[in-house]
Motif scaffolding. Structure first.
Motif, PDB file in Angstrom:
ATOM      1  N   UNK A   1       0.850  -1.182   0.000  1.00 34.54           N
ATOM      2  CA  UNK A   1       0.000   0.000   0.000  1.00 34.54           C
ATOM      3  C   UNK A   1       0.890   1.238   0.000  1.00 34.54           C
ATOM      4  N   UNK A   2       0.405   2.305  -0.593  1.00 32.32           N
ATOM      5  CA  UNK A   2       1.164   3.556  -0.607  1.00 32.32           C
ATOM      6  C   UNK A   2       1.054   4.273   0.732  1.00 32.32           C
ATOM      7  N   UNK A   3       2.029   5.086   1.060  1.00 36.85           N
ATOM      8  CA  UNK A   3       1.926   5.891   2.294  1.00 36.85           C
ATOM      9  C   UNK A   3       0.626   6.685   2.314  1.00 36.85           C
ATOM     10  N   UNK A   4      -0.002   6.702   3.484  1.00 40.51           N
ATOM     11  CA  UNK A   4      -1.289   7.372   3.613  1.00 40.51           C
ATOM     12  C   UNK A   4      -2.475   6.472   3.347  1.00 40.51           C
TER      13      UNK A   4
ATOM     14  N   UNK B   1      -1.243   4.888   6.808  1.00 39.19           N
ATOM     15  CA  UNK B   1      -0.058   4.039   6.929  1.00 39.19           C
ATOM     16  C   UNK B   1       1.211   4.776   6.539  1.00 39.19           C
ATOM     17  N   UNK B   2       2.293   4.433   7.237  1.00 39.59           N
ATOM     18  CA  UNK B   2       3.588   5.043   7.027  1.00 39.59           C
ATOM     19  C   UNK B   2       4.602   3.960   6.633  1.00 39.59           C
TER      20      UNK B   2
ATOM     21  N   UNK C   1      -4.356   5.886  14.607  1.00 41.78           N
ATOM     22  CA  UNK C   1      -4.326   5.448  13.205  1.00 41.78           C
ATOM     23  C   UNK C   1      -4.864   4.029  13.033  1.00 41.78           C
ATOM     24  N   UNK C   2      -4.630   3.176  14.012  1.00 42.81           N
ATOM     25  CA  UNK C   2      -5.053   1.776  13.949  1.00 42.81           C
ATOM     26  C   UNK C   2      -6.216   1.548  14.904  1.00 42.81           C
ATOM     27  N   UNK C   3      -7.101   0.632  14.522  1.00 44.99           N
ATOM     28  CA  UNK C   3      -8.221   0.245  15.379  1.00 44.99           C
ATOM     29  C   UNK C   3      -8.323  -1.270  15.423  1.00 44.99           C
ATOM     30  N   UNK C   4      -8.299  -1.815  16.623  1.00 51.55           N
ATOM     31  CA  UNK C   4      -8.451  -3.258  16.816  1.00 51.55           C
ATOM     32  C   UNK C   4      -9.901  -3.538  17.179  1.00 51.55           C
TER      33      UNK C   4
END
Length: 117
Positions: free
Chosen positions: A12-15, A85-86, A66-69
């Motif tokens: 995946x691309x950044x962002x 994403x970075x 940024x992340x969700x579980x």
């Protein structure tokens, strides 16, 4: 025995965003705790996020916001929604299951996430 199968990784691309899944089967007991870990090349495995069967969650500072579980108990499936994403998020992501009070823990085989332009 518990079997864990991760899916959803990729390039995946950044962002960008990805959603990882971890499907559990076998002897699932509750209450339990499930985690997402990741391991980048040349680095130690690190804890990314945790979810208890109570619904309580925990996030590493590096992914907070940024992340969700999440988890669907009826499907014995855990998810990790990854947004913004970075490149430093690039790693193999593993899920882990452990019944609370038990000593045994189980790991999936991992799914590769690569963030690159």
């Amino acid at each position: 025995q518990v079997q864990l199968v991760e899916s959803g990784g990729g390039l995946v691309q950044p962002g960008g965003s990805l959603r990882l899944s971890c499907a559990a089967s076998g002897s699932i007991f509750r209450p339990d705790v499930m985690n997402w870990y990741r391991q980048a090349p040349g680095k130690q495995r690190e804890l990314v996020a945790t979810i208890y069967s109570s619904g309580n969650t925990y996030y590493a500072d590096s992914v907070k916001g940024r992340f969700t579980i999440s988890k669907e108990n009826a499907k014995n499936t855990m998810y990790l929604q990854m947004n913004s994403l970075k490149p430093e998020d690039t790693a193999v992501y593993y899920c882990r299951y452990k019944a609370l009070g038990a000593t045994a823990e189980y790991w999936g085989q991992g799914t590769q996430v690569t963030v690159s332009s």
